[in-house]
Design a protein around this motif. Structure first.
Motif, mmCIF file in Angstrom:
data_model
loop_
_atom_site.group_PDB
_atom_site.id
_atom_site.type_symbol
_atom_site.label_atom_id
_atom_site.label_comp_id
_atom_site.label_asym_id
_atom_site.label_seq_id
_atom_site.Cartn_x
_atom_site.Cartn_y
_atom_site.Cartn_z
ATOM 1 N N ASP A 1 34.399 79.900 9.373
ATOM 2 C CA ASP A 1 33.866 81.255 9.329
ATOM 3 C C ASP A 1 35.047 82.222 9.222
ATOM 4 N N ASP B 1 41.910 88.858 18.436
ATOM 5 C CA ASP B 1 41.908 88.491 19.861
ATOM 6 C C ASP B 1 43.243 87.866 20.252
ATOM 7 N N GLN C 1 46.258 88.811 23.061
ATOM 8 C CA GLN C 1 46.838 87.936 24.103
ATOM 9 C C GLN C 1 48.360 87.990 24.105
ATOM 10 N N ALA D 1 35.347 85.456 8.749
ATOM 11 C CA ALA D 1 35.271 86.704 9.508
ATOM 12 C C ALA D 1 35.530 86.451 10.986
ATOM 13 N N ASN E 1 37.590 84.640 24.261
ATOM 14 C CA ASN E 1 38.744 84.314 23.412
ATOM 15 C C ASN E 1 40.041 84.739 24.095
ATOM 16 N N ALA E 2 40.021 85.961 24.649
ATOM 17 C CA ALA E 2 41.229 86.466 25.309
ATOM 18 C C ALA E 2 41.601 85.609 26.516
ATOM 19 N N LEU E 3 40.586 85.026 27.162
ATOM 20 C CA LEU E 3 40.847 84.146 28.302
ATOM 21 C C LEU E 3 41.234 82.738 27.854
ATOM 22 N N GLY E 4 41.136 82.495 26.542
ATOM 23 C CA GLY E 4 41.503 81.182 26.019
ATOM 24 C C GLY E 4 40.450 80.129 26.266
ATOM 25 N N VAL E 5 39.192 80.564 26.479
ATOM 26 C CA VAL E 5 38.103 79.603 26.703
ATOM 27 C C VAL E 5 37.748 78.947 25.363
ATOM 28 N N PRO F 1 35.800 77.366 22.205
ATOM 29 C CA PRO F 1 34.552 77.794 21.568
ATOM 30 C C PRO F 1 33.334 77.005 22.050
ATOM 31 N N THR G 1 30.749 85.103 7.083
ATOM 32 C CA THR G 1 30.483 84.837 8.496
ATOM 33 C C THR G 1 29.051 84.374 8.705
ATOM 34 N N ASP G 2 28.844 83.694 9.821
ATOM 35 C CA ASP G 2 27.503 83.261 10.202
ATOM 36 C C ASP G 2 26.919 84.381 11.067
ATOM 37 N N LEU H 1 41.819 78.030 19.513
ATOM 38 C CA LEU H 1 40.528 78.657 19.206
ATOM 39 C C LEU H 1 40.052 78.088 17.874
ATOM 40 N N THR H 2 38.799 77.678 17.807
ATOM 41 C CA THR H 2 38.303 77.094 16.564
ATOM 42 C C THR H 2 37.180 77.955 15.993
ATOM 43 N N THR I 1 47.052 77.322 23.363
ATOM 44 C CA THR I 1 45.646 77.697 23.555
ATOM 45 C C THR I 1 44.992 77.634 22.185
ATOM 46 N N GLN J 1 38.574 87.818 13.389
ATOM 47 C CA GLN J 1 38.397 88.429 14.699
ATOM 48 C C GLN J 1 39.197 87.672 15.761
ATOM 49 N N GLN K 1 32.337 78.535 25.123
ATOM 50 C CA GLN K 1 31.763 79.850 24.810
ATOM 51 C C GLN K 1 30.295 79.724 24.427
ATOM 52 N N ASN L 1 32.318 87.151 23.427
ATOM 53 C CA ASN L 1 33.125 86.511 22.394
ATOM 54 C C ASN L 1 34.600 86.864 22.537
ATOM 55 N N ALA L 2 34.879 88.175 22.516
ATOM 56 C CA ALA L 2 36.282 88.605 22.553
ATOM 57 C C ALA L 2 36.911 88.319 23.911
#
Lengths: 315, 328
Positions: free
Chosen positions: B70, B80, B84, B72, A279-283, A285, A237-238, B65-66, B63, B76, A288, A275-276
């Motif tokens: 990464d 998430d 949903q 990790a 993500n849950a709202l589908g926004v 990245p 991870t970064d 997510l990108t 929907t 996550q 974000q 972040n979470a």
């Protein structure tokens, strides 16, 4: 010490973000509260300990930018050394992290080198070392039971990893508030010369915070690696940008001498919520990143000394 | 007794309604959470756009997510996504090993996962289906193209090298495996070096330049395999900069690509690249993925693994056939 005062801003930001996201999720009709909280705390388990270690070096007016590589190499060493015993692997990984921190602290204080230069050197060296350790291959962890145990929900929303992260902050906060170490760290970061004149052993303080930073980064790396059941030389991870962001949102000053573990925890939690929650709202990245940048910008502006000269003060 | 009868009738009615609703289930109205790598990558971007278009046309809501490669963060995001509670998670695994624990959690939450672009090793029982390229075959075909090109140039011995995507895991090791195994049966070809450019064309260009310098004293390389067309294009640019002639004659460098991209087709037509491959093709792969997902929601059994078809070598002989589907 007025430490609680230092936590007002991060607490306010955390509150605003939490309430906004909760309202948005309720409006969206998302009722998976337990799953969302679990996800938030899992992310907190990854960035929290690293942000704490990095934040402590920042409070001491230093900067440990090697945290990402320390995290990566510790995870790789742990998996390689865990063939017979995962506990031995974890001990090796965390031990290497402490050693990395000790080496950096000694180089910074002993030779009077800039911590940015030293930790940049470690960042590059350790990144290369991770490739050597793994032979440029992703290595699976052969202990499925450990992976299951480390991720298993505890009381619905916690896991071993998140409990470890919370424990780190609790212990750090206790030491910071209830012992002389907190005062000496603030004094070292505010004015190292004055602190030394006043009898604070600034060298020891700096070495210890680097060791804490190395140890916490390594622990986060080992537990993340065990949790994902794989070690990757390219890093899983970064971490550097989120960790710095968490520390800054948490009220840590880039010029040293300001910040608390509780503030850093609130900063990390704010980041995890963003972040979470997004993500849950589908926004997307990209959006974000804009939201995170806005929060950081707001924090930076709120801390600007000139701002309070412009805004009329109440008498 | 009346209560018991009412209960039995209600249960029977509920069961019938449930059965009927399943029997009429289809893709319409289904919610998909689509997890991919960064859309700055041309292939991922094209795949994402086409997949979303086709899934939306089939009545599904997507929907996306990108994650910037990464693992990790993707793990996550998977958590998430589970939160949903979508009808399905469509996943481009960034690390085959790192997604396994989260796939277990998705299964426990009753959310099916469909894998695209790359495969999940040891994912049996955790994924509903996979649509990807046969990576080992892709490596074998790249080697075959290389052998054909060298033979066509009349070579009886050759020194070749490969510049690859991330060799730590995933796609690249499988392609390398296929590439090496095919070359092993051609003892006149010596595979002298394999370098990891992590899918980055600038790194590939830099490595190619270093290889040219290293082997120039030994007569130079005869062929160089860039694992996708973006990387083979980087090799072409490095060769142009170094003044190395491209082709299969003595003293020339034969460039082999893969991945069916615009730059590959363009370089083949210009005589700078010998070949590419007809897969992965986002146009075909996304269509097939949406069909398989629709079948899944319609209650049909879908195969555990589906691959890009046809997978063949593209040279000057058949570039026109693939010019449109490889236009990305």
């Amino acid at each position: 010490m007025g430490l609680i005062g230092e936590e007002k801003k991060p607490l306010a930001i955390f509150g605003v973000v939490a309430i906004s996201l909760a309202a948005a999720l309720v409006m969206q009709g998302n009722t998976s509260v337990e799953l969302i909280l679990f996800s938030i705390l899992q992310y907190f388990a990854t960035i929290g300990p690293v942000a704490l270690g990095l934040g402590l070096t920042m409070i001491a007016r230093e900067f440990d930018i090697s945290v990402g590589s320390t995290m990566s190499v510790a995870g790789c060493i742990a998996v390689v050394a865990s063939t017979s015993d995962p506990y031995l692997g974890a001990a090796c990984g965390i031990g290497v992290g402490l050693l990395i921190g000790l080496s950096q602290g000694v180089l910074v204080t002993g030779l009077g080198l800039s911590s940015i230069s030293v930790s940049l050197g470690f960042l590059i060296t350790l990144a290369g070392f991770a490739y050597v350790v793994t032979g440029n291959m992703t290595i699976p962890l052969d202990h499925a039971d450990v992976t299951s145990a480390i991720n298993a929900p505890v009381l619905g929303i916690f896991s071993f990893r998140s409990i470890f992260a919370i424990a780190c902050f609790a212990i750090a906060s206790f030491i910071f508030l209830k012992t002389r170490a907190g005062v000496e760290l603030i004094a070292t970061g505010s004015d190292p010369t004055a602190a030394a004149t006043a009898g604070v052993r600034t060298t020891r303080i700096v070495v210890i915070v680097f060791m804490i930073s190395g140890g916490l980064s390594a622990a986060a790396g080992v537990f993340l690696t065990y949790g994902l059941s794989v070690a990757s030389p390219s890093g899983l991870t970064d971490i550097l940008v989120p960790a710095i962001s968490a520390a800054i949102i948490g009220g840590v000053s880039l010029t040293g001498g300001r910040g608390t573990p509780i503030g850093i925890a609130l900063g990390a939690l704010t980041l995890c919520l963003l972040n979470a929650g997004l993500n849950a709202l589908g926004v997307s990245p990209v959006a974000q990143q804009v939201v995170l940048a806005f929060v950081l910008f707001t924090v930076a502006v709120a801390a600007a000394p000139q701002l309070y000269r412009i805004i009329p003060q109440r008498s | 007794m009346t209560r018991l009868k009412t209960l039995i009738l209600a249960t029977a009615l509920a069961s019938t309604t449930g059965f009927l609703s399943f029997a009429h289930a289809g893709p319409e109205g289904k919610k998909l959470t689509f997890l991919t790598g960064p859309t700055e990558d041309r292939f991922i971007s094209t795949f994402s756009t086409l997949f979303t278009e086709k899934a939306t046309a089939a009545g599904m809501a997507v929907t996306q997510l990108t994650s910037p490669f990464d693992p990790a963060l993707q793990a996550q995001q998977l958590d998430d996504a589970i939160g949903q509670k979508p009808d399905m998670i469509v996943l481009q695994p960034l690390s085959s090993g790192a997604v396994l624990p989260a796939l277990g959690r998705a299964k426990a939450a009753g959310i099916p996962v469909f894998v695209v672009i790359s495969q999940v090793d040891k994912g049996e029982g955790l994924v509903a289906g996979t649509m990807a390229l046969d990576e080992v075959r892709s490596g074998e075909l790249a080697a075959e193209a290389l052998i054909d090109g060298l033979k066509a140039g009349g070579k009886s011995s050759a020194k070749v090298a490969a510049i690859t995507g991330s060799a730590a895991e995933g796609i690249a090791p499988k392609r390398i495996q296929g590439f090496k195994s095919r070359l092993a049966s051609e003892p006149w070809i010596q595979l002298v070096q394999i370098e990891d450019a992590n899918w980055a064309p600038p790194v590939a260009e830099q490595i190619a330049g270093q290889m040219f310098a290293r082997y120039s004293a030994e007569g130079g390389l005869d062929a160089l395999y860039g694992m996708n067309d973006a990387m083979s294009n980087a090799i072409v640019e490095a060769a142009d900069s170094a003044g190395i002639e491209l082709g299969n004659q003595t003293g020339q460098l034969l460039v082999i690509g893969g991945g069916c991209q615009t730059s590959g087709i363009r370089n083949i037509k210009a005589g700078k690249q010998y070949s590419t491959l007809s897969g992965p093709r986002p146009l075909y792969d996304t269509q097939k993925s949406v069909e398989l997902i629709s079948d899944y929601f319609s209650g049909k059994t879908i195969p555990a693994m589906s691959v890009t078809e046809p997978l063949e070598i593209i040279t000057t002989k058949n570039t026109d056939q693939y010019a449109e589907p490889c236009n990305y």
